[in-house]
Design an enzyme around this catalytic site. Structure first.
Site, short mmCIF file in Angstrom:
data_model
loop_
_atom_site.label_atom_id
_atom_site.label_comp_id
_atom_site.label_asym_id
_atom_site.label_seq_id
_atom_site.Cartn_x
_atom_site.Cartn_y
_atom_site.Cartn_z
N SER A 1 3.83 10.33 -1.32
CA SER A 1 5.26 10.05 -1.41
C SER A 1 5.82 10.68 -2.69
CB SER A 1 5.50 8.55 -1.35
OG SER A 1 6.85 8.27 -1.12
N ASP B 1 7.35 10.49 10.11
CA ASP B 1 7.74 9.92 8.81
C ASP B 1 9.26 9.83 8.70
OD1 ASP B 1 8.13 9.28 6.13
OD2 ASP B 1 6.49 10.55 5.45
N HIS C 1 4.95 7.40 7.34
CA HIS C 1 4.86 7.59 5.89
C HIS C 1 3.54 7.03 5.39
CE1 HIS C 1 6.67 8.80 2.17
NE2 HIS C 1 6.52 7.61 1.62
#
Length: 637
Positions: free
Chosen positions: A492, A577, A609
């Site tokens: 991330s 995602d 994600h």
């Protein structure tokens, strides 16, 4: 209001616990442990106890997916009550004699709520609305007359905003509690389950609205900048005043008591001089403010209620050197499930008896991981080039001298989050392979006060990245890191920092692993989930504006500097995602391959994600192991 997304220059640095390479008894090196053992689903994870105390529940494997099992107290056999074979279940809770759980499709984060009995019967999809997201507002525990209902939020009327509903967990009947035409974005209930507070934002300011009763209209209570924390935690026992975590007029978030009628803070109840308070413990059964929690080097607590203080201190004494936490207790508060964990113990579950104060082990979800074979995670701190104290953690391979080691630098996601002292399977896996693992809470990490958080604004790829670079340089200067064998890996925002690291300091790292990371700030802000769009102006303040700060975005977007990257990369991405769109990874892969830079690319079509499914985790970490062995292989191994 802070919202999580996701995510050479002289300076003085010191380790908090002194020199990490001297003065310690030599440990025996750990045996090489099979990669899959670090990332295998637990045998009995997410242990809970039913409200009547008659059943235990936990998550365990069914066809390689985590499903919910129920076991009657005093018996050995368990019954599987769910049968999901496409995606693991991760979020569930008890309500009366039923179990409720959330599940999305392929990682799209559009969660639906399901309900099933403790016997596995009457499975119901309570919110079967494709493309919509279910949020839990209040499970309404310890409230007479509300044993069969919960309050949820649904964005089926407007994809950007949630309406609150009263949901019957047996029939699925929905009752609209408030038609959210004002675009409120959060809701807070009192001790009897009435929505008394709501918030709305213009993107950078948050307005809190209050009403005395369900029949009254909402009226404005106060408006704060998103830079200020004002987090209502609970109403007091009389449902009059509000316990609020607030940093208004102060740097560190403190626990305060607020009068919504007078519209003023009455008093500061508790504050820590060095850290933000994170949460409170309000005992809804006793209707008493019991304690407050925060994270320093490790988790810390202060109790106002002596009964709970004695319980907590008794457990901390019994499990000295470990962290303890309550997973829940039955309605009569005679029995509880307690979790015990540390940097080297993933978790164990104990059945706690409130009367006898005894704790008996009931489950070890990861028996294949021997605590003695795990590496120790040590809190560290250093000073950045511009004078900020940066806290972090260094994990050294067990039984190896802290000299000239290959290092994996592991910046956390968020970025407005933080790393802590707990078992991290990634860290332990890498340490077992002979790598030192370095985690740092760079500026913007939460828990260290308002100024430290604000120091990250518009600093993606700039001072935030400098904090990472400065920490790496320290390890080199101390002789801990082999300067030729340093990798960077993150997910991330950590993935963004990984790409920024190899683009903006191309000579510092030997290779990099980017996991669902941002590569282009322009496209990233154009593809955020719809329910984040009310906060877009806040993102503009914290990250930057695509038009007004276009030069900054050009400077800070790694994909626009792909020509500077010269080390091998491994990039992994979930196709579904909703936070960091797959296009972020596609852009970087295409730019690198066009220049002939070595890049491995893994895409999982049934993930979002991060990788939830066990087989996908095996694929990812197996590929990472081979990648690091090829480009960062420890000497003499």
């Amino acid at each position: 209001m802070k919202k999580n997304i996701m995510i050479i220059i002289p300076f003085t640095m010191i380790f908090l616990a002194g020199c990490v390479s001297c003065g310690e008894e030599k440990e025996k090196p750990a045996p090489l442990i099979d990669m899959e053992l670090f990332f295998r689903n637990g045998e009995k994870a997410g242990f809970q106890i039913s409200p009547d105390g008659k059943y235990y529940s936990y998550l365990s494997n069914y066809r390689d997916m985590l499903n919910i099992f129920v076991q009657k107290a005093g018996e050995n056999d368990a019954l599987r009550v769910t049968s999901d074979t496409l995606r693991s279940i991760s979020q569930y809770f008890w309500k009366g004699d039923r179990i409720l759980y959330l599940q999305d499709t392929g990682g799209d984060e559009n969660f639906q709520l399901f309900s099933v009995t403790a016997s596995g019967e009457d499975l119901r999809a309570l919110t079967p609305y494709p493309g919509c997201r279910t949020a839990i507002i209040d499970i309404l525990r310890f409230i007479p007359g509300k044993e069969k209902v919960v309050i949820i939020g649904l964005n089926k009327r407007d994809i950007q905003y949630f309406d609150p509903y009263l949901l019957n967990i047996e029939t699925g009947d929905l009752k609209l509690l408030y038609e959210n035409k004002e675009n409120f974005d959060s809701w807070f209930t009192d001790n009897i389950g009435i929505i008394r507070l709501a918030t709305k934002t213009d993107g950078v300011n948050i307005t809190y609205l209050y009403r005395q009763s369900e029949k009254d209209e909402f009226s404005e209570l106060l408006t704060t900048s998103f830079r200020e924390t004002f987090y209502p935690q609970a109403f007091d026992p009389d449902d009059r005043n509000i316990y609020v975590l607030s940093n208004i007029g102060r740097d560190k978030t403190a626990l305060t008591e607020y009068d919504p009628v007078k519209k003023e803070e009455l008093k500061e109840i508790y504050a820590h001089p060095d850290y933000d308070l994170e949460s409170i413990f309000y005992d809804k059964k006793k209707k008493v403010l019991a304690g407050v929690f925060w994270t320093g080097e490790k988790e810390e607590a202060y109790f106002f209620d002596k009964e709970w203080e004695n319980i907590y201190n008794g457990l901390k004494t019994k499990f000295e050197g470990y962290e303890v936490g309550f997973n829940g207790w039955n309605d009569e508060m005679t029995k509880a499930i307690v979790s015990v964990y540390s940097d080297r113990l993933r978790t164990k579950y104990y059945l706690y008896d409130f009367a006898s104060k005894e704790a008996v082990e009931v489950a070890n979800p990861f028996p294949w991981l021997n605590e003695e074979d795990m590496a120790r995670m040590k809190p560290v701190k250093y000073t950045s080039r511009d004078g900020l104290t940066i806290n972090g953690y260094l994990t050294l391979p067990k039984g190896v001298n802290a000299k000239n080691l290959p290092v994996v630098v592991n910046p956390h996601g968020g970025p407005w989050a933080r790393d802590g002292w707990y078992f991290n399977p990634e860290v332990q896996f890498l340490a077992n392979r002979g790598y030192a693992v370095f985690q740092m809470n760079f500026r913007g990490s939460t828990g260290y006060g308002k100024k430290f958080w604000e120091a990250s604004f518009r600093e993606w790829g700039k001072k935030m990245q400098d904090d990472i670079t400065d920490g790496v340089q320290y390890l080199i200067n101390e002789g801990i890191a082999d300067p030729e064998r340093i990798a960077i890996y993150g997910g991330s925002y950590g993935g963004y920092a990984t790409l920024a690291g190899v683009a903006f300091t191309p000579d510092l790292y030997a290779c990099a692993v980017d996991y669902v990371g941002v590569s282009n700030l322009f496209t990233f802000l154009n593809t955020i989930p719809p329910y984040w769009k009310p906060y877009l102006d806040q993102f503009y303040e914290m990250v930057g504006h695509p038009q007004k700060d276009s030069l900054l975005f050009v400077e800070a977007s790694p994909v626009l500097h792909a020509d500077k990257i010269k080390v091998p990369l491994f990039i992994a991405q979930g196709a579904n995602d909703p936070r960091v769109n797959k296009a972020e990874s596609d852009q970087m892969v295409n730019a690198l391959r066009a220049r002939g830079v070595e890049v491995e690319y893994m895409v999982k079509d049934n993930e979002g994600h991060g990788f939830s499914n066990q087989d996908n985790r095996y694929d990812f970490y197996g590929a990472m192991e081979k990648f690091l062995e090829k480009h960062l292989k420890p000497k003499n191994q």
